[in-house]
Design a protein around this motif. Structure first.
Motif, mmCIF file in Angstrom:
data_model
loop_
_atom_site.group_PDB
_atom_site.id
_atom_site.type_symbol
_atom_site.label_atom_id
_atom_site.label_comp_id
_atom_site.label_asym_id
_atom_site.label_seq_id
_atom_site.Cartn_x
_atom_site.Cartn_y
_atom_site.Cartn_z
ATOM 1 N N TYR A 158 0.834 -1.209 0.000
ATOM 2 C CA TYR A 158 0.000 0.000 0.000
ATOM 3 C C TYR A 158 0.868 1.257 0.000
ATOM 4 C CZ TYR A 158 -3.928 -3.034 1.199
ATOM 5 O OH TYR A 158 -4.882 -4.011 1.189
ATOM 6 N N ILE A 159 0.321 2.343 -0.550
ATOM 7 C CA ILE A 159 0.983 3.650 -0.461
ATOM 8 C C ILE A 159 0.741 4.199 0.943
ATOM 9 C CG2 ILE A 159 1.033 6.011 -1.330
ATOM 10 C CD1 ILE A 159 0.222 4.968 -4.050
ATOM 11 N N VAL A 160 1.805 4.438 1.666
ATOM 12 C CA VAL A 160 1.716 4.884 3.055
ATOM 13 C C VAL A 160 2.314 6.286 3.166
ATOM 14 C CG1 VAL A 160 1.729 2.545 3.987
ATOM 15 C CG2 VAL A 160 3.905 3.721 3.598
ATOM 16 N N PRO A 161 2.062 6.984 4.286
ATOM 17 C CA PRO A 161 2.566 8.365 4.411
ATOM 18 C C PRO A 161 4.059 8.516 4.141
ATOM 19 C CG PRO A 161 0.966 7.942 6.126
ATOM 20 C CD PRO A 161 1.165 6.629 5.412
ATOM 21 N N ASP A 162 4.850 7.514 4.513
ATOM 22 C CA ASP A 162 6.295 7.608 4.302
ATOM 23 C C ASP A 162 6.684 7.678 2.829
ATOM 24 O OD1 ASP A 162 7.720 7.993 6.596
ATOM 25 O OD2 ASP A 162 8.704 6.044 6.573
ATOM 26 N N MET A 183 5.439 9.653 0.772
ATOM 27 C CA MET A 183 5.126 10.990 0.256
ATOM 28 C C MET A 183 5.817 12.118 1.013
ATOM 29 S SD MET A 183 1.056 10.248 -0.332
ATOM 30 C CE MET A 183 0.832 9.480 1.281
ATOM 31 N N ILE A 184 6.661 11.782 2.012
ATOM 32 C CA ILE A 184 7.329 12.812 2.803
ATOM 33 C C ILE A 184 8.757 12.969 2.292
ATOM 34 C CG2 ILE A 184 8.030 13.548 5.109
ATOM 35 C CD1 ILE A 184 5.792 11.803 6.214
ATOM 36 N N VAL A 185 9.042 14.114 1.695
ATOM 37 C CA VAL A 185 10.334 14.363 1.068
ATOM 38 C C VAL A 185 11.165 15.303 1.932
ATOM 39 C CG1 VAL A 185 11.481 15.276 -0.981
ATOM 40 C CG2 VAL A 185 9.356 13.994 -1.217
ATOM 41 N N ALA A 186 12.424 14.947 2.102
ATOM 42 C CA ALA A 186 13.351 15.777 2.880
ATOM 43 C C ALA A 186 14.361 16.433 1.943
ATOM 44 C CB ALA A 186 14.075 14.931 3.921
ATOM 45 N N THR A 187 14.661 17.703 2.197
ATOM 46 C CA THR A 187 15.681 18.421 1.436
ATOM 47 C C THR A 187 17.016 18.281 2.155
ATOM 48 O OG1 THR A 187 14.065 20.013 0.591
ATOM 49 C CG2 THR A 187 16.383 20.650 0.502
ATOM 50 N N LEU A 188 17.960 17.599 1.514
ATOM 51 C CA LEU A 188 19.277 17.396 2.126
ATOM 52 C C LEU A 188 20.236 18.528 1.802
ATOM 53 C CD1 LEU A 188 19.821 13.584 1.455
ATOM 54 C CD2 LEU A 188 18.632 14.695 3.350
ATOM 55 N N LEU A 215 13.417 10.596 0.136
ATOM 56 C CA LEU A 215 12.347 10.274 1.057
ATOM 57 C C LEU A 215 12.852 10.396 2.484
ATOM 58 C CD1 LEU A 215 10.661 7.206 -0.681
ATOM 59 C CD2 LEU A 215 9.717 9.498 -0.412
ATOM 60 N N ALA A 216 12.057 11.039 3.325
ATOM 61 C CA ALA A 216 12.516 11.340 4.688
ATOM 62 C C ALA A 216 12.692 10.077 5.523
ATOM 63 C CB ALA A 216 11.535 12.288 5.366
ATOM 64 N N GLY A 217 11.868 9.060 5.270
ATOM 65 C CA GLY A 217 12.001 7.818 6.025
ATOM 66 C C GLY A 217 11.783 8.002 7.513
ATOM 67 N N GLU A 218 10.776 8.823 7.850
ATOM 68 C CA GLU A 218 10.524 9.135 9.252
ATOM 69 C C GLU A 218 9.726 8.055 9.971
ATOM 70 O OE1 GLU A 218 8.458 12.811 8.976
ATOM 71 O OE2 GLU A 218 10.266 14.003 8.611
ATOM 72 N N GLY A 219 9.239 7.068 9.226
ATOM 73 C CA GLY A 219 8.403 6.048 9.836
ATOM 74 C C GLY A 219 7.018 6.547 10.179
ATOM 75 N N ILE A 276 3.355 12.992 -4.974
ATOM 76 C CA ILE A 276 4.778 12.804 -4.695
ATOM 77 C C ILE A 276 5.532 13.760 -5.596
ATOM 78 C CG2 ILE A 276 6.707 11.186 -4.645
ATOM 79 C CD1 ILE A 276 4.685 8.916 -4.395
ATOM 80 N N ASN A 277 6.148 14.779 -5.008
ATOM 81 C CA ASN A 277 6.835 15.776 -5.827
ATOM 82 C C ASN A 277 8.171 16.166 -5.199
ATOM 83 O OD1 ASN A 277 5.924 17.248 -3.658
ATOM 84 N ND2 ASN A 277 4.579 18.582 -4.834
ATOM 85 N N ASP A 278 8.924 16.952 -5.951
ATOM 86 C CA ASP A 278 10.245 17.456 -5.521
ATOM 87 C C ASP A 278 11.224 16.329 -5.219
ATOM 88 O OD1 ASP A 278 9.291 20.070 -5.680
ATOM 89 O OD2 ASP A 278 8.594 20.051 -3.614
ATOM 90 N N LEU A 279 11.040 15.173 -5.866
ATOM 91 C CA LEU A 279 11.904 14.031 -5.564
ATOM 92 C C LEU A 279 12.604 13.481 -6.801
ATOM 93 C CD1 LEU A 279 12.839 12.111 -3.313
ATOM 94 C CD2 LEU A 279 10.864 10.665 -3.826
#
Length: 215
Positions: free
Chosen positions: A59-63, A65-70, A79-83, A158-161
């Protein structure tokens, strides 16, 4: 100065078919009144859905779709991989009423997407770029002001990735919503001028296997 107060009203679990029922009492001081509005006091309710028991491979889960700027220079995102497993929607509930609130979480299919033919005239300055965003139906039924076209549900993106800044070609593994229409947005920046193209793509188990887009 802003002040907020949160009350936990109730908790429930879905059954094996994904159905749920939750009951709670709305107290007098939890109702929005005209006096509250005059005093700029806002009272609302949130439903928080925890998706931790869903298989993130299926399934598509919140993780997803959460993008981190490094890094900003050079631009690097991942992907931020915040769980993160929860999504939240706000509602205005009234005492003595029953509501039906449905939630849609689409299944996932990874597709290889190749972006190619990108050549920037401004090496190192990132004026030019070539990227792809994906949008799909997701979340609460009527929980947002904007529904995904052709559905009763909201949408996520899902953007900016998946972007090229200094590579001529790259292949990405991108999650799409299975058995759904997905909206693909290609964004090209050339000489600092931005242009977009939008496509709809219905994704099945069999097709497509891969996608290729030219700058």
């Amino acid at each position: 100065m802003q002040y907020s107060k949160t009350r936990h009203k109730a908790e429930t679990k879905t059954d094996k078919n994904g159905k749920y029922r939750v009951h709670f009492l709305i107290k007098d001081d939890e109702q929005q009144t005209e006096r509250d509005k005059e005093a700029s006091i806002s009272k609302s309710y949130s439903l928080i859905f925890d998706l931790k028991n869903l298989n993130p491979e299926k399934y598509i889960v919140p993780d997803d779709m959460i993008v981190a700027t490094l890094s900003v220079d050079p631009p690097i995102t991942e992907l931020a991989g915040e769980g993160k497993t929860t999504i939240r929607y706000g509602y205005s509930f009234e005492r003595g009423k029953s509501y039906t609130e449905n939630l849609y979480i689409p299944q996932k299919k990874y597709i290889q997407v190749t972006l190619k033919g990108f050549v920037s005239q401004y090496s190192g300055n990132y004026y030019d770029s070539f990227g792809i965003d994906i949008a799909f139906p997701y979340g609460g039924e009527g929980a947002t002001d904007h529904s995904f076209p052709g559905t009763k549900y909201g949408y996520e993106r899902i953007n900016d990735l998946f972007i090229l800044y200094d590579q001529e070609e790259r292949t990405f593994q991108i999650p799409f919503a299975l058995n759904e229409n997905n909206i693909i947005t290609l964004t090209r920046r050339k000489d600092g001028v931005r242009s977009t193209e939008e496509y709809q793509l219905f994704v099945t188990e069999e097709t497509p296997v891969n996608l290729v887009y030219e700058y």
